[in-house]
Design an enzyme around this catalytic site. Structure first.
Site, PDB file in Angstrom:
ATOM      1  N   GLY A 153      -3.520  -1.137   6.780  1.00  0.00           N
ATOM      2  CA  GLY A 153      -3.604  -2.264   5.956  1.00  0.00           C
ATOM      3  C   GLY A 153      -3.318  -3.289   6.317  1.00  0.00           C
ATOM      4  O   GLY A 153      -3.462  -4.410   5.516  1.00  0.00           O
TER       5      GLY A 153
ATOM      6  N   GLU B 125       1.061  -1.563   0.095  1.00  0.00           N
ATOM      7  CA  GLU B 125      -0.043  -0.173   0.050  1.00  0.00           C
ATOM      8  C   GLU B 125       0.341   1.469   0.058  1.00  0.00           C
ATOM      9  O   GLU B 125       0.511   2.740  -0.557  1.00  0.00           O
ATOM     10  CB  GLU B 125      -1.131  -0.006   1.353  1.00  0.00           C
ATOM     11  CG  GLU B 125      -0.260  -0.253   2.644  1.00  0.00           C
ATOM     12  CD  GLU B 125      -1.375  -0.146   3.174  1.00  0.00           C
ATOM     13  OE1 GLU B 125      -2.358  -0.649   3.596  1.00  0.00           O
ATOM     14  OE2 GLU B 125      -0.758   0.646   4.763  1.00  0.00           O
TER      15      GLU B 125
HETATM   16  N1  COA Z   1       3.566  -0.618  24.223  1.00  0.00           N
HETATM   17  C1  COA Z   1       3.415   0.078  24.156  1.00  0.00           C
HETATM   18  N2  COA Z   1       4.662   0.958  23.321  1.00  0.00           N
HETATM   19  C2  COA Z   1       5.046   0.776  22.827  1.00  0.00           C
HETATM   20  C3  COA Z   1       5.269  -1.517  22.548  1.00  0.00           C
HETATM   21  C4  COA Z   1       4.445  -1.767  23.203  1.00  0.00           C
HETATM   22  N3  COA Z   1       4.732  -3.480  23.289  1.00  0.00           N
HETATM   23  N4  COA Z   1       6.267  -1.554  22.037  1.00  0.00           N
HETATM   24  C5  COA Z   1       6.600  -0.532  21.039  1.00  0.00           C
HETATM   25  N5  COA Z   1       5.867   0.971  21.854  1.00  0.00           N
HETATM   26  C6  COA Z   1       6.249   2.253  21.018  1.00  0.00           C
HETATM   27  C7  COA Z   1       7.744   2.344  20.774  1.00  0.00           C
HETATM   28  O1  COA Z   1       8.044   2.526  22.536  1.00  0.00           O
HETATM   29  C8  COA Z   1       7.757   3.918  20.060  1.00  0.00           C
HETATM   30  O2  COA Z   1       7.410   5.414  21.380  1.00  0.00           O
HETATM   31  P1  COA Z   1       7.767   6.444  20.971  1.00  0.00           P
HETATM   32  O3  COA Z   1       6.942   6.607  19.662  1.00  0.00           O
HETATM   33  O4  COA Z   1       7.016   6.911  22.219  1.00  0.00           O
HETATM   34  O5  COA Z   1       9.060   6.338  21.086  1.00  0.00           O
HETATM   35  C9  COA Z   1       6.163   3.850  19.428  1.00  0.00           C
HETATM   36  O6  COA Z   1       5.337   2.771  20.139  1.00  0.00           O
HETATM   37  C10 COA Z   1       6.792   3.329  18.122  1.00  0.00           C
HETATM   38  O7  COA Z   1       7.370   2.047  18.199  1.00  0.00           O
HETATM   39  P2  COA Z   1       8.440   1.863  16.512  1.00  0.00           P
HETATM   40  O8  COA Z   1       9.630   1.059  17.484  1.00  0.00           O
HETATM   41  O9  COA Z   1       9.067   3.642  17.125  1.00  0.00           O
HETATM   42  O10 COA Z   1       7.666   0.979  15.460  1.00  0.00           O
HETATM   43  P3  COA Z   1       7.127   2.843  14.198  1.00  0.00           P
HETATM   44  O11 COA Z   1       7.657   3.232  13.992  1.00  0.00           O
HETATM   45  O12 COA Z   1       7.691   0.727  13.497  1.00  0.00           O
HETATM   46  O13 COA Z   1       6.041   1.822  14.240  1.00  0.00           O
HETATM   47  C11 COA Z   1       3.709   0.668  14.743  1.00  0.00           C
HETATM   48  C12 COA Z   1       5.554   0.571  14.872  1.00  0.00           C
HETATM   49  C13 COA Z   1       3.263  -0.345  15.583  1.00  0.00           C
HETATM   50  C14 COA Z   1       3.106   1.962  15.712  1.00  0.00           C
HETATM   51  C15 COA Z   1       3.630   1.188  13.505  1.00  0.00           C
HETATM   52  O14 COA Z   1       4.177   0.245  12.321  1.00  0.00           O
HETATM   53  C16 COA Z   1       1.864   0.690  13.285  1.00  0.00           C
HETATM   54  O15 COA Z   1       0.970   1.834  13.639  1.00  0.00           O
HETATM   55  N6  COA Z   1       0.955  -0.123  12.915  1.00  0.00           N
HETATM   56  C17 COA Z   1       0.035  -0.138  12.775  1.00  0.00           C
HETATM   57  C18 COA Z   1      -0.686  -0.023  11.772  1.00  0.00           C
HETATM   58  C19 COA Z   1      -0.234  -0.966   9.870  1.00  0.00           C
HETATM   59  O16 COA Z   1       0.630  -1.695  10.456  1.00  0.00           O
HETATM   60  N7  COA Z   1       0.248  -0.358   8.704  1.00  0.00           N
HETATM   61  C20 COA Z   1       0.654  -1.264   8.178  1.00  0.00           C
HETATM   62  C21 COA Z   1       0.749  -1.303   6.609  1.00  0.00           C
HETATM   63  S1  COA Z   1       1.142   0.406   6.175  1.00  0.00           S
END
Ligand code: COA
Length: 501
Positions: free
Chosen positions: A386, A292
């Site tokens: 997605g 996506e």
């Molecule tokens: N509990 C609480 N917080 C958590 C955590 C947990 N188990 N695991 C990670 N975090 C926090 C991190 O500490 C970080 O916090 P900060 O922003 O205060 O530093 C934040 O979550 C983001 O984590 P990061 O390791 O930087 O990961 P990322 O930038 O790769 O994002 C998701 C991870 C899951 C948030 C992101 O991938 C997402 O929104 N996914 C859902 C949507 C998706 O999968 N779309 C897919 C198609 S585009």
């Protein structure tokens, strides 16, 4: 010069007279309206109208329902949330201020599979769009709208809307025309199969078709997309990439897929981007993506030639990669297709092509359920995006995460996730920097030891083993000590650490 540029971009001569300022166009909005705006993972978003709506809301509260493709750039979600422009938001966001308003209950957020919004608009399950605001790099002679770096839900918004406002963005090169392939399925029950059998295939038109009479206003802008904010790969993400690549090499060696793999999808975020960067060091060639969003890593793989072609709904890049991409657009023109998100994420296509879905989890549990959205089980992060479209329907659903968060205070592997986005039935492979657990063909009692030993951080393994052993004493297909299952989250809430003392 600008006027000359505008006349070249608005090729339907009758439409030049519809140019208005953003402030004038904002007068078309009434309180309580449902608005569809272009924009997907910060790309191709309307830039001027969100600001004009913030101004308008100073005179009159608007309380709009805002539907987009996915997240907006340029701080638009945050500004509109803080100004009270938005009362209801779907299907995805990734903004700190909007997140706060959602978690205080001031904004109602509908966290929705990204392939589903267009379907619910078409069926009437969602309210009709009053105004669609669509960013364009050109308007063709026939009045059709040529999108910019994202297609998202724009074609469906235009179909459904009473009024259409076009934001003509002069900062988006006219040369983007030709990248898009717009296909919108017909309503049910007369729906035909979507005729797409190859990731690079074009099945629709090059622009969003509409009767030009429906264009109520054209607002001229000159603002670049916000740059993406993914962090560069680090030791942990490199280790995750190595595990994923070794696993895919094993799939090839076992004869389950060829050396060109099956089409790849990679979600937003730092880890997914890093894994794709890792592919550059692999021996895979002639790869394809059916995703996506394309991040920096995808463009780097196109440049190196390892990625033969890429299909997505948006392109979200860092500032230097954005510049490089636009400067070399002609090199990629035949190898990139931008589609409506309903098609990039469509269950029918994802299943037909056999996508390898690679998405990021916040946490997962010892049986393979994944939480991608709710911090501590209650607070919205971004949304499911997605990830569900690809995980449920693809050939392989791979979820990656670092084994710990917040400097080790949180284990990403827990006894039971506090919110479930992807159930154990949809999850095939889990990966952290410590290792990879292939869950295919395994029952819950076989999964738990594997996930604990391969994926959990060593500091938390003893605690997880202890939980699982005591759960086994109670029996069951999926053994749990129910009164303890969410105690790790509760411990973090009260004492800011998940480790048992
Ligand atoms: N509990 C609480 N917080 C958590 C955590 C947990 N188990 N695991 C990670 N975090 C926090 C991190 O500490 C970080 O916090 P900060 O922003 O205060 O530093 C934040 O979550 C983001 O984590 P990061 O390791 O930087 O990961 P990322 O930038 O790769 O994002 C998701 C991870 C899951 C948030 C992101 O991938 C997402 O929104 N996914 C859902 C949507 C998706 O999968 N779309 C897919 C198609 S585009």
């Amino acid at each position: 010069m600008v006027e000359h540029n505008v006349a070249e971009r608005i090729r339907h001569p009758g439409l030049l007279a519809r140019i208005q300022s953003a402030g004038q166009a904002a007068r078309l909005f009434e309180p309580g309206m449902t608005v569809g705006m272009s924009g997907f993972t910060k790309a191709g978003d309307a830039k001027a109208l969100p600001r004009a709506l913030v101004e308008r809301a100073r005179e009159q509260p608007l309380g709009l329902t805002l539907i987009t493709g996915a997240s907006l750039g340029n701080d638009s979600d945050g500004m509109m949330a803080n100004a009270g422009v938005i009362r209801r938001r779907l299907p995805f966001q990734a903004d700190a201020s909007m997140r706060r308003k959602i978690n205080t209950g001031e904004v109602m957020f509908i966290d929705q599979h990204l392939s589903e919004t267009a379907e619910q608009l078409r069926s009437g399950a969602l309210p009709r769009i009053d105004i669609a605001v669509i960013e364009a790099c050109a308007i063709r002679e026939d009045g059709a709208i040529v999108p910019t770096m994202a297609v998202g839900n724009s074609a469906s918004f235009v179909q459904a809307a009473r009024h259409v406002i076009v934001e003509l963005n002069l900062a988006a090169p006219a040369a983007l025309e030709g990248l898009h392939d717009i296909y919108v399925p017909r309503p049910r029950p007369a729906r035909e199969p979507i005729p797409l059998t190859h990731p690079g295939q074009r099945i629709g038109s090059g622009a969003i078709m509409l009767d030009p009479e429906r264009i109520a206003a054209i607002v001229v802008t000159d603002h670049a997309d916000s740059p993406s904010s993914v962090l560069p790969p680090d030791e942990g993400t490199d280790a995750i990439a190595r595990h994923v690549i070794a696993f895919l090499e094993g799939e090839v060696a076992a004869g389950r897929m060829g050396p060109e793999l099956l089409p790849l999808q990679a979600g937003i975020g730092t880890i997914a981007n890093a894994v794709l960067h890792g592919l550059a060091q692999s021996s895979f060639r002639n790869l394809s993506m059916y995703s996506e969003v394309l991040q920096d890593s995808a463009i780097a793989l196109l440049e190196s030639g390892q990625l033969a072609l890429a299909s997505a709904s948006s392109i979200t890049l860092s500032a230097p990669m954005h510049e490089r991409f636009l400067a070399n657009l002609d090199r990629y023109r035949d190898r990139i297709v931008l589609r409506p998100q309903e098609i990039s994420n469509h269950p029918e296509i994802v299943r037909r092509l056999g996508i390898i879905g690679l998405n990021t989890a916040l946490e997962f549990d010892i049986y393979g359920n994944v939480n991608s959205t709710h911090v501590g089980g209650t607070n919205m992060m971004n949304g499911i995006g997605g990830s569900g479209d690809f995980a449920r329907n693809g050939e392989l659903a791979i979820f990656v995460s670092k084994s710990e968060a917040k400097d080790g205070a949180i284990s990403s592997v827990v006894p039971m996730v506090a919110h479930v986005d992807h159930t154990e039935h949809d999850v095939d492979v889990l990966v952290t920097e410590w290792g990879l657990a292939d869950l295919r063909g395994l029952a819950p009692r076989e999964r738990a030891p594997l996930i604990i030993e391969r994926c959990a951080h060593p500091d938390y393994r003893g605690q997880l083993r202890d939980y699982y052993e005591r759960a086994l004493l109670r029996g069951g297909q999926t053994p749990h000590v129910l009164e303890e299952a969410l105690s790790w989250h509760e411990r973090y809430r009260t004492s800011k650490h998940m480790r048992a003392v």
